[in-house]
Design a protein around this motif. Structure first.
Motif, PDB file in Angstrom:
ATOM      1  N   UNK A  71      10.958  -1.949  88.164  1.00 59.42           N
ATOM      2  CA  UNK A  71      10.949  -0.736  87.341  1.00 59.42           C
ATOM      3  C   UNK A  71      12.342  -0.234  87.002  1.00 59.42           C
ATOM      4  N   UNK A  72      13.347  -0.598  87.800  1.00 60.69           N
ATOM      5  CA  UNK A  72      14.710  -0.102  87.566  1.00 60.69           C
ATOM      6  C   UNK A  72      15.585  -1.115  86.841  1.00 60.69           C
ATOM      7  N   UNK A  73      14.964  -2.173  86.312  1.00 56.32           N
ATOM      8  CA  UNK A  73      15.745  -3.260  85.739  1.00 56.32           C
ATOM      9  C   UNK A  73      15.851  -3.141  84.220  1.00 56.32           C
ATOM     10  N   UNK A  74      16.247  -1.964  83.753  1.00 52.65           N
ATOM     11  CA  UNK A  74      16.294  -1.746  82.313  1.00 52.65           C
ATOM     12  C   UNK A  74      17.452  -2.485  81.641  1.00 52.65           C
ATOM     13  N   UNK A  75      18.479  -2.841  82.416  1.00 53.34           N
ATOM     14  CA  UNK A  75      19.667  -3.465  81.813  1.00 53.34           C
ATOM     15  C   UNK A  75      19.784  -4.951  82.115  1.00 53.34           C
ATOM     16  N   UNK A  76      18.777  -5.511  82.753  1.00 54.43           N
ATOM     17  CA  UNK A  76      18.873  -6.928  83.128  1.00 54.43           C
ATOM     18  C   UNK A  76      18.467  -7.858  81.994  1.00 54.43           C
ATOM     19  N   UNK A  77      17.749  -7.346  81.036  1.00 53.89           N
ATOM     20  CA  UNK A  77      17.295  -8.185  79.940  1.00 53.89           C
ATOM     21  C   UNK A  77      16.061  -8.983  80.255  1.00 53.89           C
ATOM     22  N   UNK A 286     -10.837  10.774  96.974  1.00 56.42           N
ATOM     23  CA  UNK A 286      -9.779  11.771  97.124  1.00 56.42           C
ATOM     24  C   UNK A 286      -8.421  11.178  96.779  1.00 56.42           C
ATOM     25  N   UNK A 287      -8.144   9.985  97.293  1.00 50.83           N
ATOM     26  CA  UNK A 287      -6.868   9.332  97.007  1.00 50.83           C
ATOM     27  C   UNK A 287      -6.718   9.028  95.523  1.00 50.83           C
ATOM     28  N   UNK A 288      -7.815   8.595  94.898  1.00 45.90           N
ATOM     29  CA  UNK A 288      -7.770   8.278  93.473  1.00 45.90           C
ATOM     30  C   UNK A 288      -7.389   9.512  92.657  1.00 45.90           C
ATOM     31  N   UNK A 289      -7.982  10.650  92.991  1.00 44.07           N
ATOM     32  CA  UNK A 289      -7.705  11.878  92.249  1.00 44.07           C
ATOM     33  C   UNK A 289      -6.312  12.410  92.566  1.00 44.07           C
ATOM     34  N   UNK A 290      -5.993  12.503  93.865  1.00 31.55           N
ATOM     35  CA  UNK A 290      -4.704  13.062  94.270  1.00 31.55           C
ATOM     36  C   UNK A 290      -3.542  12.240  93.721  1.00 31.55           C
ATOM     37  N   UNK A 291      -3.701  10.928  93.691  1.00 28.79           N
ATOM     38  CA  UNK A 291      -2.619  10.068  93.236  1.00 28.79           C
ATOM     39  C   UNK A 291      -2.347  10.203  91.739  1.00 28.79           C
ATOM     40  N   UNK A 292      -3.302  10.760  91.002  1.00 29.56           N
ATOM     41  CA  UNK A 292      -3.108  10.936  89.562  1.00 29.56           C
ATOM     42  C   UNK A 292      -2.588  12.319  89.206  1.00 29.56           C
ATOM     43  N   UNK A 293      -2.306  13.152  90.217  1.00 23.50           N
ATOM     44  CA  UNK A 293      -1.692  14.448  89.937  1.00 23.50           C
ATOM     45  C   UNK A 293      -0.277  14.235  89.402  1.00 23.50           C
ATOM     46  N   UNK A 294       0.181  15.080  88.473  1.00 13.67           N
ATOM     47  CA  UNK A 294       1.515  14.895  87.874  1.00 13.67           C
ATOM     48  C   UNK A 294       2.640  15.313  88.805  1.00 13.67           C
ATOM     49  N   UNK A 295       2.690  14.681  89.978  1.00 16.61           N
ATOM     50  CA  UNK A 295       3.715  14.973  90.979  1.00 16.61           C
ATOM     51  C   UNK A 295       4.617  13.751  91.099  1.00 16.61           C
ATOM     52  N   UNK A 296       5.932  13.913  90.960  1.00 16.31           N
ATOM     53  CA  UNK A 296       6.830  12.766  91.102  1.00 16.31           C
ATOM     54  C   UNK A 296       6.601  12.035  92.414  1.00 16.31           C
ATOM     55  N   UNK A 297       6.760  10.737  92.386  1.00 17.10           N
ATOM     56  CA  UNK A 297       6.534   9.810  93.498  1.00 17.10           C
ATOM     57  C   UNK A 297       5.095   9.327  93.546  1.00 17.10           C
ATOM     58  N   UNK A 324      17.322   8.166  86.377  1.00 18.66           N
ATOM     59  CA  UNK A 324      17.035   9.583  86.622  1.00 18.66           C
ATOM     60  C   UNK A 324      15.617   9.755  87.152  1.00 18.66           C
ATOM     61  N   UNK A 325      14.702   9.033  86.538  1.00 22.73           N
ATOM     62  CA  UNK A 325      13.317   9.086  87.021  1.00 22.73           C
ATOM     63  C   UNK A 325      13.230   8.588  88.461  1.00 22.73           C
ATOM     64  N   UNK A 326      13.953   7.497  88.751  1.00 21.92           N
ATOM     65  CA  UNK A 326      13.933   6.933  90.098  1.00 21.92           C
ATOM     66  C   UNK A 326      14.497   7.923  91.107  1.00 21.92           C
ATOM     67  N   UNK A 327      15.535   8.665  90.729  1.00 24.22           N
ATOM     68  CA  UNK A 327      16.141   9.636  91.644  1.00 24.22           C
ATOM     69  C   UNK A 327      15.165  10.761  91.972  1.00 24.22           C
ATOM     70  N   UNK A 328      14.485  11.258  90.944  1.00 23.09           N
ATOM     71  CA  UNK A 328      13.505  12.328  91.165  1.00 23.09           C
ATOM     72  C   UNK A 328      12.338  11.825  92.008  1.00 23.09           C
ATOM     73  N   UNK A 329      11.854  10.622  91.695  1.00 21.06           N
ATOM     74  CA  UNK A 329      10.744  10.050  92.464  1.00 21.06           C
ATOM     75  C   UNK A 329      11.127   9.844  93.924  1.00 21.06           C
ATOM     76  N   UNK A 330      12.346   9.376  94.167  1.00 21.51           N
ATOM     77  CA  UNK A 330      12.795   9.155  95.540  1.00 21.51           C
ATOM     78  C   UNK A 330      12.876  10.470  96.306  1.00 21.51           C
ATOM     79  N   UNK A 331      13.446  11.495  95.677  1.00 21.01           N
ATOM     80  CA  UNK A 331      13.569  12.796  96.333  1.00 21.01           C
ATOM     81  C   UNK A 331      12.198  13.371  96.669  1.00 21.01           C
ATOM     82  N   UNK A 332      11.264  13.260  95.733  1.00 22.08           N
ATOM     83  CA  UNK A 332       9.920  13.785  95.969  1.00 22.08           C
ATOM     84  C   UNK A 332       9.173  12.948  97.010  1.00 22.08           C
TER      85      UNK A 332
END
Length: 356
Positions: A71-77, A286-297, A324-332
């Motif tokens: 997911x973080x390989x945007x510059x690898x081609x 429960x996991x299916x629903x909770x995992x689709x909440x718009x919460x980073x990570x 930037x997305x990865x940083x927010x996801x990691x923090x959360x």
């Protein structure tokens, strides 16, 4: 806490993690996206095997898992990395994990309901003396509950749950009476003193059986699934309103403790297995629903970022950098792990108090 129930809890969590990550993995394979690693568990590596471009692994802690998609390989081609895929492919891959958890829950419910002789729904079975709302303009004995304050009463027990959290004001109640839906707006259904007890509604809630046929079984499989989904949303709303405290939130230890109670209260080993499987279906949904909440990570948070990224590109012709997305996801993710640790410590403390 019986060792067998601890094993049951580990199996349920491991299974749900495995099929969740399998959902991501299969969706990625269908779209030709490269998968670097498919792991069950987190932390130190216990076992691994490499097949082609993918490493399959089992890790020490059965609290999660991952499907490494680049997911973080945007510059690898690398055109086969997740980062280089289009909006819809990313959306399907991210949602596939929760879909598999939901599907697992539905399959378990279907297996249990396949042998049922009938299904039960809530109805008005009587009134306490002095109940003021009995009659055609209010409630009548035999009324089948359909909705309470907008919440659908699918199965037995729903009416009592929603009545319990009544805010003390009038409520909207929909019932099925003589085969027709009757809507009672702002029904002044307040708690009072009935039969010498304070805090009661004066309303007796019973159950009526719906005989099991093929069509009703299919319908109630869907009802039970929707009821589990609704319970998640209802619980979250009560938590946000302060009607439910954080002390009532359970982590893995609390869930295993509940599994023990469910199994111990069963009349036979077969009943225990069925009840534990049913509880496992509840956890899966429960996991299916909770995992689709718009919460980073969570996958829902990643889908939210995906939508934001698409909107930014549409409006400004610029992408939100993956780092930037990865940083927010990691923090959360760290924050969520901290919350899980606190809840687990709370569960352990409560367990010691009960067994002490």
């Amino acid at each position: 806490m019986s060792f067998i129930y601890i094993l049951a809890g580990i199996f349920i969590f491991g299974f749900l993690v495995a099929i969740h990550e399998l959902g991501h993995f299969l969706a990625a394979r269908i779209f030709g996206v490269r998968v670097g690693e498919f792991s069950i568990g987190m932390g130190p590596l216990l076992w691994h095997r490499e097949t082609g471009e993918t490493r399959y692994s089992i890790r020490l802690l059965p609290i999660g898992g991952f499907c490494a998609l680049g997911e973080d390989e945007e510059d690898t081609g690398d055109e086969r990395s997740f980062a280089h895929q289009g909006f819809w492919k990313k959306l399907v891959i991210l949602a596939a994990g929760s879909f598999m958890n939901l599907l697992a829950g539905v399959v378990v419910i279907a297996c249990i309901f396949a042998t049922a002789n009938g299904f039960y729904v809530d109805q008005v079975s009587g009134f306490s003396e002095g109940f003021p709302l009995e009659g055609e303009e209010g409630l009548m004995e035999g009324d089948i509950f359909y909705k309470i304050d907008g919440w659908r009463t699918y199965l037995r027990g729903d009416a009592a749950l929603f009545l319990r959290f009544n805010d003390g004001e009038g409520m909207d109640v929909e019932v099925i009476r003589d085969g027709e839906k009757v809507v009672l707006k702002d029904l002044p259904l307040y708690r009072g003193t009935y039969d010498g007890e304070t805090g009661r509604f004066g309303l007796l809630v019973g159950a009526v059986q719906v005989p099991a046929t093929f069509l009703t079984t299919v319908k109630f499989i869907a009802y039970q699934t929707l009821d589990f989904v609704q319970q998640v949303w209802f619980s979250l709303i009560q938590l946000l309103r302060g009607n439910v405290g954080i002390s009532e939130v359970s982590g893995p230890v609390g869930i295993v403790s509940t599994l023990t109670e469910v199994g111990s209260a069963s009349k036979s080993a077969l009943d225990a297995l069925e009840n534990i499987a049913f509880f496992g279906a509840l956890i899966a949904i429960n996991l299916a629903v909770m995992n689709m909440l718009p919460i980073p990570a969570l996958d829902g948070g990643r889908i939210f970022f995906l939508a934001v990224d698409a909107l930014c590109f549409h409006l400004f012709k610029r992408r939100v950098p993956e780092r930037y997305q990865a940083a927010v996801n990691t923090a959360c993710f760290v924050l969520l792990m901290g919350v899980m640790l606190l809840v687990t410590l709370k569960d352990v403390g409560q367990l010691f108090l009960r067994e002490g």
